[in-house]
Scaffold this motif. Structure first.
Motif, PDB file in Angstrom:
ATOM      1  N   ALA A  22       0.824  -1.219   0.000  1.00 39.67           N
ATOM      2  CA  ALA A  22       0.000   0.000   0.000  1.00 39.67           C
ATOM      3  C   ALA A  22       0.853   1.262   0.000  1.00 39.67           C
ATOM      4  O   ALA A  22       0.355   2.355  -0.308  1.00 39.67           O
ATOM      5  CB  ALA A  22      -0.935  -0.006   1.215  1.00 39.67           C
ATOM      6  N   GLY A  23       2.121   1.125   0.378  1.00 43.02           N
ATOM      7  CA  GLY A  23       3.011   2.294   0.403  1.00 43.02           C
ATOM      8  C   GLY A  23       3.356   2.758   1.808  1.00 43.02           C
ATOM      9  O   GLY A  23       3.843   3.883   1.989  1.00 43.02           O
ATOM     10  N   GLU A  36      -5.535  -5.932  -5.515  1.00 42.04           N
ATOM     11  CA  GLU A  36      -4.825  -6.278  -6.757  1.00 42.04           C
ATOM     12  C   GLU A  36      -3.672  -5.296  -6.996  1.00 42.04           C
ATOM     13  O   GLU A  36      -2.564  -5.700  -7.364  1.00 42.04           O
ATOM     14  CB  GLU A  36      -5.779  -6.222  -7.971  1.00 42.04           C
ATOM     15  N   ALA A  37      -3.958  -4.004  -6.784  1.00 40.89           N
ATOM     16  CA  ALA A  37      -2.933  -2.976  -7.014  1.00 40.89           C
ATOM     17  C   ALA A  37      -1.795  -3.122  -6.005  1.00 40.89           C
ATOM     18  O   ALA A  37      -0.606  -3.033  -6.365  1.00 40.89           O
ATOM     19  CB  ALA A  37      -3.561  -1.585  -6.916  1.00 40.89           C
ATOM     20  N   GLY A  38      -2.136  -3.357  -4.746  1.00 36.99           N
ATOM     21  CA  GLY A  38      -1.108  -3.492  -3.709  1.00 36.99           C
ATOM     22  C   GLY A  38      -0.220  -4.702  -3.944  1.00 36.99           C
ATOM     23  O   GLY A  38       1.009  -4.624  -3.819  1.00 36.99           O
ATOM     24  N   PHE A  51      -8.363 -13.518   0.738  1.00 40.48           N
ATOM     25  CA  PHE A  51      -7.759 -13.129   2.017  1.00 40.48           C
ATOM     26  C   PHE A  51      -7.466 -11.625   2.013  1.00 40.48           C
ATOM     27  O   PHE A  51      -7.802 -10.904   2.962  1.00 40.48           O
ATOM     28  CB  PHE A  51      -6.460 -13.930   2.226  1.00 40.48           C
ATOM     29  N   HIS A  52      -6.883 -11.149   0.909  1.00 39.85           N
ATOM     30  CA  HIS A  52      -6.500  -9.734   0.845  1.00 39.85           C
ATOM     31  C   HIS A  52      -7.731  -8.825   0.743  1.00 39.85           C
ATOM     32  O   HIS A  52      -7.694  -7.677   1.207  1.00 39.85           O
ATOM     33  CB  HIS A  52      -5.524  -9.516  -0.316  1.00 39.85           C
TER      34      HIS A  52
END
Ligand code: ADP
Ligand code: TYD
Length: 355
Positions: free
Chosen positions: A145-146, A272-274, A297-298
């Motif tokens: 996520a950053g 998906e992006a993370g 899970f995510h």
């Protein structure tokens, strides 16, 4: 379960390459946590901001109220002089409460207390400086996520703008023993034992991290930025892993006690992006224990973090992590300045005083 040994001093360990991540986590000039803390009695789990500063009370901390940001004077000033147990010491007649005999004893003690020699000679009493309350900021969110990127950026900003020491740290990890537990957890050694065992290990690491690094830094009045904390246990082992919320809360109460974050920045991003960012970061390296979990899970993880932000809006701020790093940084700065204005006000005042 055998825990693998670390190859380097964990306080100096470099994270996996994160391109702008935390890198060396220990702040400049900080001593080896093992040397610094060696022999020091571990702080009681319940000791929080209430035991900051020169004056200490035994027993439970005295922070009151909910988990909102504590942009206010140290809690021990508020809690210390209130409550029934301290009431007898506050009586206008010199103490003793409602017991006449006790009041008389207090008056007598007051009359016969000798004046310290230095005061008789007209000197000022020695006043022990009380550091400002430490500030505890945590970063949370899913994989990639950053968080590491933004912890480093906010640390830089706060070092420049607050005039205070800033400690960047992470979980699991942040202390020598916690880093050993981290190795085992991320290698998946505890996975076969299930989410409860994993939560116990994350909690064990947290207890050591709090005792060795976080609480001492807060007692010194420093700003602590932590990449993940107890909300990760709620989201990963709880919401996503299926461990029941009461068990997760019980572990959190025991480990964290009153040392709750003043502010939690939850970086929100579609999984998906993370995961794509995390994969790009890892290069050819294998995904770790949690990165390797299925998309479902995510997705539960993200919902878990969003639910925490919704349930505790005073403590948490949901940050849109889908933007470019500079935009995310700007949003984080705005939240910190709005929620913890004293961090910047104090620096302005001290610069002003020095002029
Ligand atoms: N806002 C962003 N947009 C695109 N890429 C980012 C952003 N923030 C960080 N990254 C990159 O994504 C990867 C994961 O970032 P990182 O800060 O390590 O995330 P986390 O600590 O949450 O896992 C790194 O390669 C980093 O350079
Ligand atoms: C602190 C904590 C972390 N974790 C997980 C989240 C991460 O997958 C992993 C820590 O790895 P880390 O590399 O620090 O996280 P990230 O990839 O987001 O930068 O441990 C838990 O499952 N429970 C916890 O209580």
């Amino acid at each position: 379960m055998g825990l693998p040994r670390l190859r380097a001093a964990p306080g100096l360990q470099r994270r996996r390459d994160r391109g702008g991540g935390l890198g060396l986590r220990r702040r400049e000039g900080q001593r080896d946590p093992r040397g610094q803390e060696a022999g020091a009695p571990p702080a009681a789990a319940g000791l929080g901001r209430a035991d900051l500063g020169a004056c200490r009370l035994p027993g439970a901390a005295h922070r009151t109220g909910g988990a909102g940001p504590r942009d206010r004077p140290p809690a021990h000033h508020a809690g210390r002089h209130r409550g029934p147990r301290s009431a007898p010491l506050r009586g206008r007649d010199g103490g003793g409460g409602h017991d006449p005999a006790a009041r008389a004893r207090c008056r007598a003690r007051g009359r016969h207390r000798p004046v310290p020699a230095r005061l008789r000679q007209g000197q000022q009493p020695l006043v022990k400086a009380v550091p400002p309350a430490g500030v505890f900021i945590t970063f949370e969110g899913g994989e990639g996520a950053g968080k590491s990127t933004q912890v480093a950026r906010l640390a830089r900003h706060l070092r420049e703008r607050s005039g205070r020491e800033v400690v960047s740290t992470r979980e699991p990890g942040g202390s020598a023993r916690a880093e050993e537990i981290r190795e085992a957890l991320l290698a998946g050694l505890a996975k076969p034992y299930g989410p409860f065992a994993e939560a116990l290990l994350f909690t064990a690491a947290r207890i050591d991290h709090l005792d060795r690094l976080i609480r001492p830094a807060l007692r010194r009045g420093e700003i602590v930025l932590c990449d993940r904390f107890a909300d990760s246990t709620r989201a990963y082992q709880g919401a996503a892993g299926g461990l029941d919320a009461r068990t997760v809360r019980a572990l959190e109460r025991v480990a964290v006690g009153e040392t709750r974050p003043d502010l939690t920045l939850i970086l929100d991003l579609p999984p998906e992006a993370g995961l794509a960012r995390a994969r790009a970061r890892a290069g050819e390296g294998a995904p770790d224990r949690f990165e390797a979990e299925a998309l479902g899970f995510h997705a539960r993880l993200r919902a878990g973090f969003r639910a925490i932000a919704e349930a505790e809006p005073d403590r948490c701020a949901l940050i849109d992590a889908a933007h470019e790093p500079d935009a995310v940084e700007a949003e984080i700065r705005a939240v910190v300045e709005a929620r913890l204005p004293s961090l910047f006000r104090n620096a302005t005042e001290s610069r002003h005083d020095a002029a």
